[in-house]
Design an enzyme around this catalytic site. Structure first.
Site, PDB file in Angstrom:
ATOM      1  N   HIS A   1      -3.812   6.562 -16.947  1.00 29.62           N
ATOM      2  CA  HIS A   1      -5.009   7.350 -16.617  1.00 29.62           C
ATOM      3  C   HIS A   1      -5.783   7.731 -17.886  1.00 29.62           C
ATOM      4  O   HIS A   1      -7.011   7.666 -17.918  1.00 29.62           O
ATOM      5  CB  HIS A   1      -4.615   8.664 -15.911  1.00 29.62           C
ATOM      6  CG  HIS A   1      -4.003   8.485 -14.566  1.00 29.62           C
ATOM      7  ND1 HIS A   1      -2.804   9.058 -14.218  1.00 29.62           N
ATOM      8  CD2 HIS A   1      -4.428   7.816 -13.470  1.00 29.62           C
ATOM      9  CE1 HIS A   1      -2.526   8.759 -12.960  1.00 29.62           C
ATOM     10  NE2 HIS A   1      -3.481   7.997 -12.483  1.00 29.62           N
TER      11      HIS A   1
ATOM     12  N   LYS B   1       0.646  11.717   0.887  1.00 28.21           N
ATOM     13  CA  LYS B   1       0.637  10.822   2.042  1.00 28.21           C
ATOM     14  C   LYS B   1       1.481  11.408   3.165  1.00 28.21           C
ATOM     15  O   LYS B   1       2.532  11.988   2.917  1.00 28.21           O
ATOM     16  CB  LYS B   1       1.164   9.439   1.639  1.00 28.21           C
ATOM     17  CG  LYS B   1       0.189   8.720   0.727  1.00 28.21           C
ATOM     18  CD  LYS B   1       0.557   7.272   0.496  1.00 28.21           C
ATOM     19  CE  LYS B   1      -0.515   6.596  -0.352  1.00 28.21           C
ATOM     20  NZ  LYS B   1      -0.515   7.043  -1.749  1.00 28.21           N
TER      21      LYS B   1
ATOM     22  N   ARG C   1      -5.434  -2.340 -12.326  1.00 30.63           N
ATOM     23  CA  ARG C   1      -4.262  -2.861 -13.022  1.00 30.63           C
ATOM     24  C   ARG C   1      -3.989  -4.307 -12.613  1.00 30.63           C
ATOM     25  O   ARG C   1      -3.745  -5.168 -13.417  1.00 30.63           O
ATOM     26  CB  ARG C   1      -3.024  -2.007 -12.718  1.00 30.63           C
ATOM     27  CG  ARG C   1      -3.031  -0.668 -13.406  1.00 30.63           C
ATOM     28  CD  ARG C   1      -2.009   0.253 -12.817  1.00 30.63           C
ATOM     29  NE  ARG C   1      -2.290   0.450 -11.394  1.00 30.63           N
ATOM     30  CZ  ARG C   1      -1.798   1.429 -10.653  1.00 30.63           C
ATOM     31  NH1 ARG C   1      -0.962   2.291 -11.190  1.00 30.63           N
ATOM     32  NH2 ARG C   1      -2.101   1.539  -9.386  1.00 30.63           N
TER      33      ARG C   1
ATOM     34  N   SER D   1       1.768   6.855 -11.208  1.00 30.40           N
ATOM     35  CA  SER D   1       2.332   8.197 -11.023  1.00 30.40           C
ATOM     36  C   SER D   1       3.603   8.127 -10.182  1.00 30.40           C
ATOM     37  O   SER D   1       4.562   8.862 -10.434  1.00 30.40           O
ATOM     38  CB  SER D   1       1.314   9.109 -10.344  1.00 30.40           C
ATOM     39  OG  SER D   1       0.204   9.294 -11.183  1.00 30.40           O
TER      40      SER D   1
END
Ligand code: PNS
Length: 170
Positions: free
Chosen positions: A23, A47, A102, A140
């Site tokens: 990040h 989530k 990515r 993360s």
């Protein structure tokens, strides 16, 4: 359509639970391209309504501390937001959103979000930067998993985050 005005202020949005070197790399790249960068930390719950590892305030503070450690260049600020990203961009007057890509696996999800955001707010550009290859595998969720299993994560996250994870997971 944006009236051909130059974009000088962009938002780098995310959940940042927690912020990683990947990040920080994207934030610094955004700042190389645009003089004003607002890092927007989403309040959204995890989530399926699961709790985040770090609260919104903690996530904001960890990004600030990490950027300060990296020399916090002028023109970068960190703010929490809830609700729609496009509403937040309008509130702060940002003309673009910068995200890191990515791998191809990121692309489909990001394209869907960019298309939706375009429908909501066509004047806000979605801009993608390629993350440094050295951070391609960093996420993360990987950081949380390793820290919870007792692994050292100093090579993946800034010092303040590594310390916070040690306090959290012991
Ligand atoms: O770090 P993440 O979890 O990939 O970040 C996702 C985030 C916070 C950028 C995205 O979920 C978001 O923009 N949330 C705000 C709500 C919103 O605007 N949703 C519609 C756009 S997809």
């Amino acid at each position: 359509m944006n009236e051909q005005t130059h974009v000088t202020h962009v938002v780098v949005p995310g959940t940042f639970d927690p912020v990683t070197f990947g990040h920080i790399d994207v934030i610094m790249r955004a700042h190389r391209l645009f003089p004003l960068v607002t890092v927007a930390v989403a309040a959204s719950p995890g989530k399926n309504g699961t709790a985040r590892t770090f609260s919104l305030d903690e996530r904001v503070e960890l990004i600030r501390a990490s950027l300060e450690e990296a020399g916090m260049p002028d023109g970068i600020d960190v703010q929490p937001f809830s609700g729609l990203l496009m509403d937040f961009c309008r509130e702060v007057g940002a003309g673009g959103v910068v995200k890191g890509l990515r791998a191809m696996t990121d692309f489909e999800y990001e394209l869907q979000q960019a298309d939706l955001n375009y429908r909501l707010s066509p004047g806000v550009e979605s801009i993608f930067v390629m993350g440094s290859p050295e951070f391609g595998y960093v996420s993360s969720s990987i950081v949380r998993e390793l820290a919870a299993l007792g692994s050292d994560v100093d090579f993946l996250v800034p010092k303040p985050v590594a310390q916070a994870l040690r306090r959290r997971f012991g």
